[in-house]
Design a protein around this motif. Structure first.
Motif, short mmCIF file in Angstrom:
data_model
loop_
_atom_site.label_atom_id
_atom_site.label_comp_id
_atom_site.label_asym_id
_atom_site.label_seq_id
_atom_site.Cartn_x
_atom_site.Cartn_y
_atom_site.Cartn_z
N LYS A 156 0.81 -1.23 0.00
CA LYS A 156 0.00 0.00 0.00
C LYS A 156 0.84 1.27 0.00
O LYS A 156 0.45 2.30 0.55
N LYS A 157 2.00 1.23 -0.64
CA LYS A 157 2.91 2.38 -0.64
C LYS A 157 2.38 3.56 -1.46
O LYS A 157 2.72 4.70 -1.18
N LEU A 158 1.57 3.29 -2.49
CA LEU A 158 1.08 4.38 -3.33
C LEU A 158 -0.29 4.82 -2.83
O LEU A 158 -1.31 4.18 -3.09
N GLU A 159 -0.29 5.89 -2.06
CA GLU A 159 -1.52 6.50 -1.53
C GLU A 159 -2.43 5.50 -0.83
O GLU A 159 -3.66 5.59 -0.91
N GLY A 160 -1.84 4.50 -0.18
CA GLY A 160 -2.62 3.56 0.61
C GLY A 160 -3.43 2.55 -0.19
O GLY A 160 -4.25 1.83 0.37
N ARG A 161 -3.21 2.49 -1.51
CA ARG A 161 -3.98 1.55 -2.35
C ARG A 161 -3.30 0.19 -2.36
O ARG A 161 -2.09 0.09 -2.52
N LYS A 162 -4.09 -0.86 -2.23
CA LYS A 162 -3.56 -2.23 -2.28
C LYS A 162 -3.54 -2.71 -3.73
O LYS A 162 -4.57 -2.71 -4.41
N PHE A 163 -2.37 -3.10 -4.18
CA PHE A 163 -2.20 -3.67 -5.51
C PHE A 163 -1.85 -5.14 -5.39
O PHE A 163 -1.19 -5.55 -4.44
N ARG A 164 -2.29 -5.91 -6.35
CA ARG A 164 -1.90 -7.31 -6.47
C ARG A 164 -1.12 -7.42 -7.77
O ARG A 164 -1.38 -6.68 -8.71
N ARG A 165 -0.19 -8.36 -7.82
CA ARG A 165 0.53 -8.56 -9.08
C ARG A 165 0.19 -9.92 -9.65
O ARG A 165 -0.13 -10.85 -8.92
N GLN A 166 0.19 -9.96 -10.98
CA GLN A 166 -0.16 -11.18 -11.72
C GLN A 166 -1.51 -11.73 -11.24
O GLN A 166 -1.63 -12.86 -10.81
N HIS A 167 -2.50 -10.88 -11.31
CA HIS A 167 -3.88 -11.19 -10.91
C HIS A 167 -4.64 -11.58 -12.17
O HIS A 167 -4.47 -10.96 -13.21
N SER A 168 -5.48 -12.60 -12.07
CA SER A 168 -6.23 -12.96 -13.28
C SER A 168 -7.67 -12.47 -13.20
O SER A 168 -8.31 -12.49 -12.15
N ILE A 169 -8.11 -12.00 -14.36
CA ILE A 169 -9.48 -11.55 -14.57
C ILE A 169 -9.93 -12.25 -15.85
O ILE A 169 -9.31 -12.07 -16.90
N LYS A 170 -10.98 -13.04 -15.73
CA LYS A 170 -11.38 -13.95 -16.82
C LYS A 170 -10.16 -14.81 -17.17
O LYS A 170 -9.54 -15.38 -16.28
N ASN A 171 -9.82 -14.86 -18.45
CA ASN A 171 -8.66 -15.67 -18.86
C ASN A 171 -7.39 -14.83 -18.98
O ASN A 171 -6.37 -15.33 -19.48
N TYR A 172 -7.44 -13.59 -18.57
CA TYR A 172 -6.30 -12.69 -18.69
C TYR A 172 -5.54 -12.63 -17.36
O TYR A 172 -6.14 -12.61 -16.30
N ILE A 173 -4.23 -12.56 -17.45
CA ILE A 173 -3.43 -12.30 -16.26
C ILE A 173 -2.84 -10.92 -16.43
O ILE A 173 -2.10 -10.65 -17.38
N VAL A 174 -3.23 -10.02 -15.53
CA VAL A 174 -2.77 -8.63 -15.63
C VAL A 174 -1.55 -8.44 -14.73
O VAL A 174 -1.38 -9.13 -13.73
#
Length: 120
Positions: free
Chosen positions: A36-54
């Protein structure tokens, strides 16, 4: 929105492999997004949405960050990226794309651009 589009089990091993073998640009940006280093926002890495991995995903903002290396200059890859972005936009997500070199050459602008897309 239903969680049925997020992190399908069949993509789990692939997501883990991508996290373990991140590009140098992804690793560099992650140092600014994790915990949460950027303005307290939680980011995930290599998260999948449908068949996509972002590359990176912030659920509270419905914001996706993609880093593009040289292979994204290929016209077939650009067409795929465009369709993928359109599909994700239609699901209500915003997709920001940055060239890898920007992460190294101007991280402050990349982080500012991401922050500018936060809703509140």
């Amino acid at each position: 929105m239903s969680n049925k589009i997020h992190n399908h089990k069949y993509l789990e091993e692939y997501r883990k492999a991508l996290r373990k073998n991140s590009t140098s640009a992804e690793a560099a940006l992650w140092t600014f997004l994790q915990k949460k280093k950027l303005e307290g926002r939680k980011f995930r890495r290599q998260h999948s949405i449908k068949n996509y991995i972002v590359d990176f995903y912030c659920a509270s903002e419905k914001l996706i960050i993609e880093l593009d290396g040289a292979y994204h200059l290929d016209s077939a890859q650009q067409n795929y990226d465009c369709e993928r972005t359109k599909d994700l936009n239609e699901l209500g997500f915003e997709v920001l794309r940055f060239e890898n070199k920007l992460v190294f050459e101007n991280i402050a602008n990349v982080l500012e651009e991401i922050s500018n897309h936060f809703k509140g």
